[in-house]
Design an enzyme around this catalytic site. Structure first.
Site, short mmCIF file in Angstrom:
data_model
loop_
_atom_site.label_atom_id
_atom_site.label_comp_id
_atom_site.label_asym_id
_atom_site.label_seq_id
_atom_site.Cartn_x
_atom_site.Cartn_y
_atom_site.Cartn_z
N SER A 94 -2.22 55.19 23.14
CA SER A 94 -3.66 55.24 23.45
C SER A 94 -4.05 56.29 24.48
O SER A 94 -5.24 56.52 24.69
CB SER A 94 -4.09 53.88 24.02
OG SER A 94 -3.24 53.57 25.12
N GLY A 95 -3.07 56.93 25.11
CA GLY A 95 -3.43 58.00 26.05
C GLY A 95 -3.30 57.64 27.51
O GLY A 95 -3.17 58.52 28.35
N ASP A 147 -4.64 51.36 28.35
CA ASP A 147 -4.13 50.59 29.50
C ASP A 147 -3.76 51.52 30.63
O ASP A 147 -3.73 52.74 30.48
CB ASP A 147 -2.89 49.81 29.06
CG ASP A 147 -1.76 50.74 28.64
OD1 ASP A 147 -2.06 51.87 28.18
OD2 ASP A 147 -0.59 50.37 28.78
N ASP A 267 10.26 53.45 20.63
CA ASP A 267 9.98 54.88 20.45
C ASP A 267 10.49 55.62 21.68
O ASP A 267 10.46 55.06 22.79
CB ASP A 267 8.47 55.14 20.31
CG ASP A 267 7.81 55.33 21.68
OD1 ASP A 267 7.44 54.31 22.30
OD2 ASP A 267 7.73 56.49 22.16
N CYS A 305 29.69 61.01 10.98
CA CYS A 305 28.30 61.09 10.56
C CYS A 305 28.22 61.85 9.25
O CYS A 305 28.90 62.87 9.07
CB CYS A 305 27.47 61.80 11.63
SG CYS A 305 25.73 61.97 11.21
N CYS A 307 25.33 63.13 8.03
CA CYS A 307 24.03 63.79 7.95
C CYS A 307 24.19 65.25 7.53
O CYS A 307 25.30 65.80 7.54
CB CYS A 307 23.30 63.69 9.29
SG CYS A 307 23.69 65.00 10.47
N CYS A 310 26.08 67.43 10.07
CA CYS A 310 27.52 67.16 10.21
C CYS A 310 28.30 67.48 8.95
O CYS A 310 29.50 67.72 9.00
CB CYS A 310 27.72 65.70 10.61
SG CYS A 310 27.03 65.37 12.24
#
Ligand SMILES: COC(=O)c1ccc(CCNc2nc3cc4nc(N)[nH]c(=O)c4cc3[nH]2)cc1
Ligand SMILES: [Zn+2]
Length: 373
Positions: A94-95, A147, A267, A305, A307, A310
């Site tokens: 929300s900033g 907030d 996050d 891994c 990915c 890798c």
């Protein structure tokens, strides 16, 4: 009901849960890590690459998009999903936090926060109503109440007054929300590191019967043990049938411990930010691939891994690219770090399914940190 949480299973070993978050842009398996795309892009990643690695939801920021390009432009483009060509779920912060962490000359009053843009220096103002206007224009599936995130440490009197104002701001956000049918507004529990203030904040929010609850005011420099202690008495106060989102977290150990303490959503800018200076997270712990010791290391970044990074490139090549400040270098390390955390959360979900999350934590910690702590 824009966002609905479905509790699938509670872990027998801990407070962890397996869940599914149904949104207008797809279903999200929780516990989940959300890559951060502050300015309507997860830095150096394309939407196709994010889908390829299994990302189901990403985060963007009201503060940054308000300053540039402006929420009206994003709205004219058809909203954030169209603007950035991302057809899965989006959450916008929300900033409040960003104003305090980025801009100078801030003044906070009952009305809202006035500040100078960190880009142009112009005087700007965000109120709960303004934050809702911006988020309604951006069109994210989950939006956050405006907030104040108090600094750490902070006096109890300050935190108490701040949490009370944040609660008044939350009610103003609820009243100002123009699109409750397709954007779920999450409240944010505050109260600093004070148990009674946290309990009061949680109680007030639960009484408002919101679609989801974030735990804010953490990951602000406090020792991890204090963050875990606050979570241990805060998450149990939140409804089991609603998602819990711990903002700004985090590192592999904090993701696992947060899940154990009942958090469903996380996050953090960490994986993409450290990638840009050549620091990577691997199954054997951190590998700072720009380090000279990898100059002739032709093995994969992470042997465990699978990915794109890798499977196709060596540590020596990654070190060369990062040292040469080649854009492809930070793309490859960003891709791997995000992939690593998304796979970690998959393993956490699997461990919850098999009631062995605490065992998984101990195994992971000894591999990654070289000891269980
Ligand atoms: C290399 O790693 C890094 O650069 C790096 C930078 C910042 C964080 C910490 C982020 N922590 C954090 N983000 C947050 C965002 C928040 N948003 C709202 N609205 N309210 C909050 O109460 C709040 C608290 C947070 N705490 C973690 C890592
Ligand atoms: Zn990898």
């Amino acid at each position: 009901m824009p966002v609905r949480y479905e509790l699938i299973k509670e872990c027998k070993q801990s407070g962890a849960r397996l869940g599914r978050l149904h949104t207008p842009h797809g279903t999200i398996d929780t516990p989940i890590f959300m890559p951060v795309g502050t300015q309507a892009t997860v830095k150096a990643m394309s939407p196709e690459e994010l889908k390829e690695m299994g990302s189901q939801i990403i985060l963007s920021n009201t503060y940054h998009l308000f300053l540039r390009p402006g929420h009206e432009i994003v709205k004219e483009a058809g909203g954030l999903h169209t603007f950035m060509n991302w057809d899965r779920a989006i959450l916008t912060d929300s900033g409040g936090f960003q104003v305090f962490s980025l801009s100078q000359l801030r003044n906070i009053t009952e009305e809202g926060v006035s500040f100078r843009s960190h880009l142009s220096g112009e005087k700007l103002f965000i109120s709960p109503e303004k934050a809702m206007e911006i988020q309604n224009a951006l069109g994210a599936d989950i939006i956050m109440a405006f907030d104040e995130c108090p600094p750490y440490p902070a006096e109890r009197d300050y935190v108490k007054a701040s949490a009370e104002r944040t609660y008044r701001w939350l009610k103003r956000c609820i009243s100002a929300h123009q699109r409750p049918g397709d954007q779920a507004l999450f409240g944010i529990v505050q109260g600093g590191m004070y148990r009674d203030l946290r309990e009061e904040s949680a109680r007030q929010l639960v009484d408002l019967d919101l679609p989801g609850y974030a735990v804010g005011g953490l990951s602000v420099g406090e020792p991890k043990e204090i963050m875990y202690e606050v979570l241990s008495y805060t998450t149990p106060l939140l409804p089991k049938d609603k998602p819990r989102y711990l903002m700004g977290v985090g590192s592999p150990d904090a993701l696992i411990q947060g899940a154990i303490l009942g958090i469903d959503m996380f996050d953090c800018v960490l994986p993409t930010r450290i990638a840009r200076n050549g620091t990577t997270m691997t199954s054997q712990g951190r590998v700072v691939v720009r380090n000279a010791k990898y100059a002739r290391d032709f093995s994969p970044l992470d042997p465990n891994c699978d990915c794109y990074t890798c499977r196709n490139y060596s540590r020596a090549y990654l070190r060369h690219l990062i040292k040469a400040d080649e854009i492809f270098g930070l793309r490859l390390t960003s891709y791997h770090n995000l992939y690593f955390l998304l796979r970690l959360m998959e393993k956490v979900r699997q461990a919850i399914m098999e009631d062995r999350l605490l065992t998984f934590r101990d195994e992971f910690m000894s591999q990654y940190y070289g000891s269980t702590h």
